[in-house]
Design a protein around this motif. Structure first.
Motif, PDB file in Angstrom:
ATOM      1  N   GLU A 335      -3.003  -9.182   2.592  1.00  0.00           N
ATOM      2  CA  GLU A 335      -4.472  -9.261   2.640  1.00  0.00           C
ATOM      3  C   GLU A 335      -5.043  -8.963   1.256  1.00  0.00           C
ATOM      4  OE1 GLU A 335      -8.226  -7.314   5.070  1.00  0.00           O
ATOM      5  OE2 GLU A 335      -6.157  -6.668   5.447  1.00  0.00           O
ATOM      6  N   GLY A 336      -6.008  -9.777   0.880  1.00  0.00           N
ATOM      7  CA  GLY A 336      -6.659  -9.595  -0.404  1.00  0.00           C
ATOM      8  C   GLY A 336      -5.875 -10.135  -1.560  1.00  0.00           C
ATOM      9  N   SER A 337      -4.834 -10.873  -1.331  1.00  0.00           N
ATOM     10  CA  SER A 337      -4.027 -11.408  -2.425  1.00  0.00           C
ATOM     11  C   SER A 337      -3.577 -12.811  -2.083  1.00  0.00           C
ATOM     12  CB  SER A 337      -2.815 -10.503  -2.677  1.00  0.00           C
ATOM     13  OG  SER A 337      -1.954 -11.109  -3.615  1.00  0.00           O
ATOM     14  N   ASP A 338      -3.426 -13.615  -3.121  1.00  0.00           N
ATOM     15  CA  ASP A 338      -2.943 -14.975  -2.912  1.00  0.00           C
ATOM     16  C   ASP A 338      -1.437 -15.041  -2.864  1.00  0.00           C
ATOM     17  OD1 ASP A 338      -5.525 -15.835  -2.891  1.00  0.00           O
ATOM     18  OD2 ASP A 338      -5.549 -16.296  -5.064  1.00  0.00           O
ATOM     19  N   HIS A 339      -0.782 -13.943  -3.142  1.00  0.00           N
ATOM     20  CA  HIS A 339       0.686 -13.931  -3.173  1.00  0.00           C
ATOM     21  C   HIS A 339       1.250 -13.905  -1.752  1.00  0.00           C
ATOM     22  CE1 HIS A 339       4.725 -13.201  -4.490  1.00  0.00           C
ATOM     23  NE2 HIS A 339       4.791 -12.104  -3.716  1.00  0.00           N
ATOM     24  N   LYS A 340       2.221 -14.737  -1.522  1.00  0.00           N
ATOM     25  CA  LYS A 340       2.880 -14.824  -0.223  1.00  0.00           C
ATOM     26  C   LYS A 340       4.302 -14.302  -0.337  1.00  0.00           C
ATOM     27  CE  LYS A 340       0.254 -18.730   1.577  1.00  0.00           C
ATOM     28  NZ  LYS A 340       0.335 -20.088   2.182  1.00  0.00           N
ATOM     29  N   GLU A 356       5.217   5.191   4.843  1.00  0.00           N
ATOM     30  CA  GLU A 356       4.309   5.643   3.785  1.00  0.00           C
ATOM     31  C   GLU A 356       4.456   4.801   2.531  1.00  0.00           C
ATOM     32  OE1 GLU A 356       4.408  10.344   5.142  1.00  0.00           O
ATOM     33  OE2 GLU A 356       5.176   9.717   3.184  1.00  0.00           O
ATOM     34  N   GLN A 357       5.685   4.486   2.168  1.00  0.00           N
ATOM     35  CA  GLN A 357       5.907   3.641   0.995  1.00  0.00           C
ATOM     36  C   GLN A 357       5.325   2.250   1.212  1.00  0.00           C
ATOM     37  OE1 GLN A 357      10.132   3.920   0.691  1.00  0.00           O
ATOM     38  NE2 GLN A 357      10.069   5.729  -0.664  1.00  0.00           N
ATOM     39  N   TYR A 358       5.413   1.779   2.438  1.00  0.00           N
ATOM     40  CA  TYR A 358       4.852   0.460   2.735  1.00  0.00           C
ATOM     41  C   TYR A 358       3.339   0.467   2.580  1.00  0.00           C
ATOM     42  CZ  TYR A 358       3.402  -3.594   5.437  1.00  0.00           C
ATOM     43  OH  TYR A 358       2.815  -4.754   5.850  1.00  0.00           O
ATOM     44  N   ASN A 359       2.665   1.515   3.071  1.00  0.00           N
ATOM     45  CA  ASN A 359       1.208   1.605   2.942  1.00  0.00           C
ATOM     46  C   ASN A 359       0.791   1.677   1.482  1.00  0.00           C
ATOM     47  OD1 ASN A 359       0.944   1.516   5.709  1.00  0.00           O
ATOM     48  ND2 ASN A 359       1.023   3.756   5.931  1.00  0.00           N
ATOM     49  N   GLN A 360       1.556   2.450   0.679  1.00  0.00           N
ATOM     50  CA  GLN A 360       1.260   2.534  -0.745  1.00  0.00           C
ATOM     51  C   GLN A 360       1.411   1.166  -1.420  1.00  0.00           C
ATOM     52  OE1 GLN A 360       3.773   5.529  -2.412  1.00  0.00           O
ATOM     53  NE2 GLN A 360       2.875   7.228  -1.206  1.00  0.00           N
ATOM     54  N   ILE A 364      -1.443  -1.058  -3.515  1.00  0.00           N
ATOM     55  CA  ILE A 364      -1.220  -1.536  -4.879  1.00  0.00           C
ATOM     56  C   ILE A 364      -1.435  -3.038  -4.962  1.00  0.00           C
ATOM     57  CG2 ILE A 364       0.525  -1.839  -6.675  1.00  0.00           C
ATOM     58  CD1 ILE A 364       1.736   0.798  -5.766  1.00  0.00           C
ATOM     59  N   LEU A 365      -0.933  -3.764  -3.970  1.00  0.00           N
ATOM     60  CA  LEU A 365      -1.041  -5.228  -3.985  1.00  0.00           C
ATOM     61  C   LEU A 365      -2.472  -5.688  -3.798  1.00  0.00           C
ATOM     62  CD1 LEU A 365       2.113  -6.286  -1.927  1.00  0.00           C
ATOM     63  CD2 LEU A 365       1.772  -6.387  -4.395  1.00  0.00           C
ATOM     64  N   GLU A 373       1.929  -8.365  -9.364  1.00  0.00           N
ATOM     65  CA  GLU A 373       2.634  -8.172  -8.105  1.00  0.00           C
ATOM     66  C   GLU A 373       4.121  -8.051  -8.324  1.00  0.00           C
ATOM     67  OE1 GLU A 373      -0.520 -10.727  -5.378  1.00  0.00           O
ATOM     68  OE2 GLU A 373       1.539 -11.388  -5.707  1.00  0.00           O
ATOM     69  N   THR A 374       4.609  -8.813  -9.243  1.00  0.00           N
ATOM     70  CA  THR A 374       6.056  -8.786  -9.474  1.00  0.00           C
ATOM     71  C   THR A 374       6.483  -7.442 -10.025  1.00  0.00           C
ATOM     72  OG1 THR A 374       6.022 -11.150  -9.918  1.00  0.00           O
ATOM     73  CG2 THR A 374       7.984  -9.919 -10.633  1.00  0.00           C
ATOM     74  N   HIS A 375       5.636  -6.862 -10.966  1.00  0.00           N
ATOM     75  CA  HIS A 375       5.986  -5.577 -11.540  1.00  0.00           C
ATOM     76  C   HIS A 375       5.922  -4.495 -10.501  1.00  0.00           C
ATOM     77  CE1 HIS A 375       6.029  -7.290 -15.565  1.00  0.00           C
ATOM     78  NE2 HIS A 375       4.866  -7.884 -15.283  1.00  0.00           N
ATOM     79  N   ALA A 376       4.957  -4.576  -9.581  1.00  0.00           N
ATOM     80  CA  ALA A 376       4.848  -3.554  -8.538  1.00  0.00           C
ATOM     81  C   ALA A 376       6.059  -3.561  -7.627  1.00  0.00           C
ATOM     82  CB  ALA A 376       3.563  -3.765  -7.725  1.00  0.00           C
ATOM     83  N   VAL A 377       6.498  -4.738  -7.290  1.00  0.00           N
ATOM     84  CA  VAL A 377       7.663  -4.849  -6.421  1.00  0.00           C
ATOM     85  C   VAL A 377       8.899  -4.360  -7.137  1.00  0.00           C
ATOM     86  CG1 VAL A 377       9.147  -6.419  -5.151  1.00  0.00           C
ATOM     87  CG2 VAL A 377       6.677  -6.693  -5.062  1.00  0.00           C
TER      88      VAL A 377
END
Length: 395
Positions: A335-340, A356-360, A364-365, A373-377
């Motif tokens: 949600e809120g991102s064009d990245h799939k 919790e890590q998933y919510n964080q 971020i995304l 997005e790539t750096h966050a992942v």
């Protein structure tokens, strides 16, 4: 006058004894009838020579051949043996009639003398011998063993050869003083040599060895000796072939037995491993999550997990349920991102992070652009708690 009548009476009594003497041609056994002598196959025209030979043997065995070769003539009507002769003559005619085809039998029904009947059949069907001789010579010199066994091949050739010998018999010496040059024996040896050569020439190529050995002999052995040698070679060839067949069958059975033990799925132990390795069926691969043994139509990551699904790693339960319960968000869209995020990427991430890590990660995304997005992942994958591995999930 009385003495002459007595002498004639005694003569008739002696003649009457002929019908009771088992050694006499006039004797008919009480068990003999028109069905006691039949020749097979019956005379149909072309087989006259073989038929006449068989019929001659049958008549000789019953001491009745003299009625057809002209040795016993019909007695006068006032002779005591006249009635006996009629009975024997009629029996011979019946035997011959039952040994010919129906068409030929209809043409001889009015012949009442056995000698005349025998001559009539000989004159009708023994002619044209040169044409038959030509056919026999061609068949004998072109005959091949083919798929026949040695015994069958020899029998067929022998039948043709004996018929040819009837058509061209070796003449006997008719000189008053018998010859001493053994010319007849020499002619017979020449014919025997021709017979042996025709037999060897028609053998299959698998008998080249024994054929060469026999042809190098001088003089050539007779046909019976050659047949015995070739028959021994056939038994040896068949014996070797049987051993090879048994060996191949044994190897095949061993392979089938090995495949049955290793290829069957027993449902325990290494049965699942063996089924994967020995099954010929292609493995299914999901295009959504990238895992095997299911397709995208049945993928739980895309369509949701069942309520009572048992996870191998219990830590995945809350993560997956929280993800699949959000009906407003697509399974592969943040949600809120064009990245799939593809199903495979989601599977890799969800199997190594907590709730919790998933919510964080979602926070971020939402606030980052596509380039970040790539750096966050990547940063998330380097997290110290992301080094755990789980077994493959199977649906």
């Amino acid at each position: 006058m009385a003495e002459e009548e007595s002498s004639l009476k005694q003569t008739n009594i002696k003649k009457g004894d002929e019908s009771q003497n088992p050694n006499s041609p006039y004797y008919l056994h009480p068990g003999e009838n028109i069905n006691t002598l039949t020749v097979s196959p019956v005379l149909d025209g072309p087989n006259y020579h073989s038929w006449s030979k068989l019929m001659k043997r049958g008549l000789q065995s019953r001491n009745k051949y003299k009625f057809v070769d002209g040795t016993i003539k019909e007695p006068p009507a006032n002779d005591f043996l006249h009635d006996v002769w009629i009975r024997c003559n009629t029996m011979v005619i019946s035997w011959i009639t039952r040994s010919v085809s129906l068409q030929i039998a209809q043409s001889i029904v009015y012949i009442d003398n056995a000698e005349d009947l025998w001559k009539d059949l000989r004159d009708r069907f023994s002619k044209g011998d040169h044409f038959r001789m030509s056919d026999l010579l061609q068949e004998i010199h072109s005959i091949k063993q083919g798929e026949r066994t040695i015994s069958t091949y020899h029998t067929d050739l022998k039948t043709l050869w004996e018929e040819l010998e009837i058509l061209r018999p070796i003449p006997a010496c008719s000189c008053t003083v018998k010859c001493t040059c053994d010319l007849v024996k020499t002619v017979r040896n020449y014919k025997e040599t021709e017979y042996v050569i025709c037999f060897l020439k028609g053998l299959n190529d698998s008998y080249n060895t024994v054929r060469s050995q026999v042809l190098m002999m001088d003089p050539l052995p007779n046909i019976n000796k050659v047949f015995s040698l070739v028959l021994q070679q056939e038994r040896q060839v068949l014996g070797n072939l049987l051993q090879e067949v048994n060996l191949v069958a044994s190897i095949t059975n061993n392979k089938q037995s090995f495949g049955g033990r290793n290829g069957s799925s027993s449902g325990r132990g290494r049965g699942r491993f063996n089924q994967r390795n020995f099954s010929n069926q292609p493995q299914k691969i999901c295009t959504f999550c990238g895992k095997e043994r299911h397709t995208v139509e049945t993928c739980y990551f895309k369509h949701g997990f069942p309520p009572n699904f048992n996870f191998k790693d219990k830590r995945q339960t809350s993560t997956v349920n929280s993800y699949t319960s959000d009906s407003s968000t697509s399974p592969n869209t943040v949600e809120g991102s064009d990245h799939k995020i593809t199903g495979k990427e989601y599977t890799e991430v969800s199997s190594t992070i907590t709730t919790e890590q998933y919510n964080q990660l979602m926070e971020i995304l939402k606030g980052s652009n596509v380039s970040g997005e790539t750096h966050a992942v990547d940063n998330l994958q380097q997290h110290p708690g992301s080094q755990q591995q789980t077994d493959d999930w199977s649906c």
